[in-house]
Scaffold this motif. Structure first.
Motif, PDB file in Angstrom:
ATOM      1  N   ASP A  99      52.693  38.531  44.548  1.00 14.26           N
ATOM      2  CA  ASP A  99      51.391  38.627  43.880  1.00 14.26           C
ATOM      3  C   ASP A  99      51.012  40.069  43.552  1.00 14.26           C
ATOM      4  OD1 ASP A  99      50.991  39.278  46.558  1.00 14.26           O
ATOM      5  OD2 ASP A  99      49.002  38.381  46.643  1.00 14.26           O
ATOM      6  N   TRP A 100      51.680  41.031  44.165  1.00 16.18           N
ATOM      7  CA  TRP A 100      51.394  42.434  43.914  1.00 16.18           C
ATOM      8  C   TRP A 100      52.363  43.072  42.920  1.00 16.18           C
ATOM      9  CZ3 TRP A 100      55.894  44.534  45.388  1.00 16.18           C
ATOM     10  CH2 TRP A 100      56.570  43.977  46.470  1.00 16.18           C
TER      11      TRP A 100
ATOM     12  N   ASP B 180      52.664  43.057  39.686  1.00 18.44           N
ATOM     13  CA  ASP B 180      52.078  43.707  38.515  1.00 18.44           C
ATOM     14  C   ASP B 180      51.321  44.980  38.871  1.00 18.44           C
ATOM     15  OD1 ASP B 180      50.098  42.071  39.787  1.00 18.44           O
ATOM     16  OD2 ASP B 180      48.846  42.251  38.005  1.00 18.44           O
ATOM     17  N   LEU B 181      51.009  45.180  40.158  1.00 19.27           N
ATOM     18  CA  LEU B 181      50.373  46.420  40.595  1.00 19.27           C
ATOM     19  C   LEU B 181      51.409  47.538  40.777  1.00 19.27           C
ATOM     20  CD1 LEU B 181      47.930  45.019  43.296  1.00 19.27           C
ATOM     21  CD2 LEU B 181      47.486  45.470  40.876  1.00 19.27           C
TER      22      LEU B 181
ATOM     23  N   GLN C 279      42.972  44.276  45.526  1.00 23.68           N
ATOM     24  CA  GLN C 279      43.810  43.765  44.434  1.00 23.68           C
ATOM     25  C   GLN C 279      42.987  43.248  43.268  1.00 23.68           C
ATOM     26  OE1 GLN C 279      46.929  41.085  45.523  1.00 23.68           O
ATOM     27  NE2 GLN C 279      47.911  42.563  46.871  1.00 23.68           N
ATOM     28  N   SER C 280      41.848  42.617  43.533  1.00 18.22           N
ATOM     29  CA  SER C 280      41.034  42.152  42.413  1.00 18.22           C
ATOM     30  C   SER C 280      40.350  43.331  41.721  1.00 18.22           C
ATOM     31  CB  SER C 280      40.003  41.124  42.880  1.00 18.22           C
ATOM     32  OG  SER C 280      39.120  41.704  43.802  1.00 18.22           O
TER      33      SER C 280
ATOM     34  N   ARG D 103      42.794  45.235  39.383  1.00 17.50           N
ATOM     35  CA  ARG D 103      43.167  44.509  38.169  1.00 17.50           C
ATOM     36  C   ARG D 103      42.027  44.468  37.146  1.00 17.50           C
ATOM     37  NH1 ARG D 103      46.156  41.435  42.121  1.00 17.50           N
ATOM     38  NH2 ARG D 103      48.358  41.404  41.539  1.00 17.50           N
ATOM     39  N   GLN D 104      40.807  44.746  37.582  1.00 12.50           N
ATOM     40  CA  GLN D 104      39.679  44.733  36.655  1.00 12.50           C
ATOM     41  C   GLN D 104      39.813  45.871  35.657  1.00 12.50           C
ATOM     42  OE1 GLN D 104      36.076  45.037  38.806  1.00 12.50           O
ATOM     43  NE2 GLN D 104      36.034  42.882  39.374  1.00 12.50           N
ATOM     44  N   SER D 105      39.147  45.720  34.560  1.00 12.10           N
ATOM     45  CA  SER D 105      39.191  46.767  33.553  1.00 12.10           C
ATOM     46  C   SER D 105      37.796  46.950  32.972  1.00 12.10           C
ATOM     47  CB  SER D 105      40.168  46.382  32.443  1.00 12.10           C
ATOM     48  OG  SER D 105      40.451  47.479  31.633  1.00 12.10           O
TER      49      SER D 105
ATOM     50  N   ALA E 152      42.224  49.087  33.927  1.00 11.01           N
ATOM     51  CA  ALA E 152      43.106  48.622  34.997  1.00 11.01           C
ATOM     52  C   ALA E 152      44.332  49.516  35.134  1.00 11.01           C
ATOM     53  CB  ALA E 152      43.514  47.172  34.750  1.00 11.01           C
TER      54      ALA E 152
ATOM     55  N   LYS F 194      45.532  51.341  38.522  1.00 10.96           N
ATOM     56  CA  LYS F 194      46.877  51.175  39.097  1.00 10.96           C
ATOM     57  C   LYS F 194      47.556  52.521  39.290  1.00 10.96           C
ATOM     58  CE  LYS F 194      47.676  46.690  36.893  1.00 10.96           C
ATOM     59  NZ  LYS F 194      48.526  45.965  35.930  1.00 10.96           N
TER      60      LYS F 194
END
Length: 192
Positions: A62-63, A65-66, A144-145, A148-150, A156, A160
């Motif tokens: 789940d991480w 993309d980070l 994590q949330s 991912r916000q922008s 985002a 990151k």
């Protein structure tokens, strides 16, 4: 298939079994080759099928993309990846491998140095995170949330990049203290 030690009981049994098999004769049919991967046989070798058997895919983390994104700095992404896998060679991890090392954190010298402490809960790390996050306005959300916000002031991708840079610099600072006895306090880091 595992290799068999011929001096072991298993090796002796294999040798006994092979000696019961009759050698081929000229009347025997010609030999042929067959490749088998995951129970699928073929006369042709497939490197991709062999690769999939040797290195099966695991579920996407789940991480992921980070860590892995288009504009990431490779050395920062790599450090973040290793940290997410909990594979950084922290003092607790080194001690679990049998090395005789002190367990205290290189940054704060109070608690045991594991990945979670070093990168999140160490007094030094908390100050660094607060200095950076104050500019990005996290609004007390799950990390994590939040990352991912922008929004216009902190996209985002910027979040990151900032998170990866913090993790990389904390790990670098830890290594500077450990290997070079170089200490850079958070106050001087704030001024530069």
């Amino acid at each position: 298939m595992d290799l068999v030690d011929l001096r072991s009981e298993e090796g002796l049994q294999l040798h006994a079994h092979l000696s019961t098999i009759a050698p081929p004769t000229s009347e025997a049919p010609d030999d042929f080759f067959e490749w088998s991967a995951n129970g699928i046989s073929s006369e042709l070798y497939s490197s991709s099928r062999t690769w999939e058997v040797l290195r099966p895919r695991s579920d996407k983390k789940d991480w992921a993309d980070l860590v892995w994104f288009k504009v990431s700095v490779l050395k920062h992404a790599f450090t973040m990846w290793v940290a997410n896998l909990n594979r950084l060679p922290t003092r607790v991890r080194l001690a679990s491998c049998g090395l005789q090392v002190p367990l205290t954190c290189c940054l704060c010298s109070t608690l045991e140095e594991n990945c979670d402490h070093l990168l999140r809960t160490c007094d030094y790390s908390i100050i660094v995170w607060k200095l950076v996050l104050a500019r990005l306005k996290p609004h007390h959300q799950m990390f994590q949330s939040w990352i991912r916000q922008s929004n216009a002031s902190a996209p985002a991708v910027f979040r990151k990049l900032a998170a990866q840079a913090i993790v990389f610099q904390l790990w670098k600072q830890r290594n500077n203290i450990l290997h070079n006895s170089e200490v850079r306090n958070t106050i001087s880091a704030k001024k530069t």
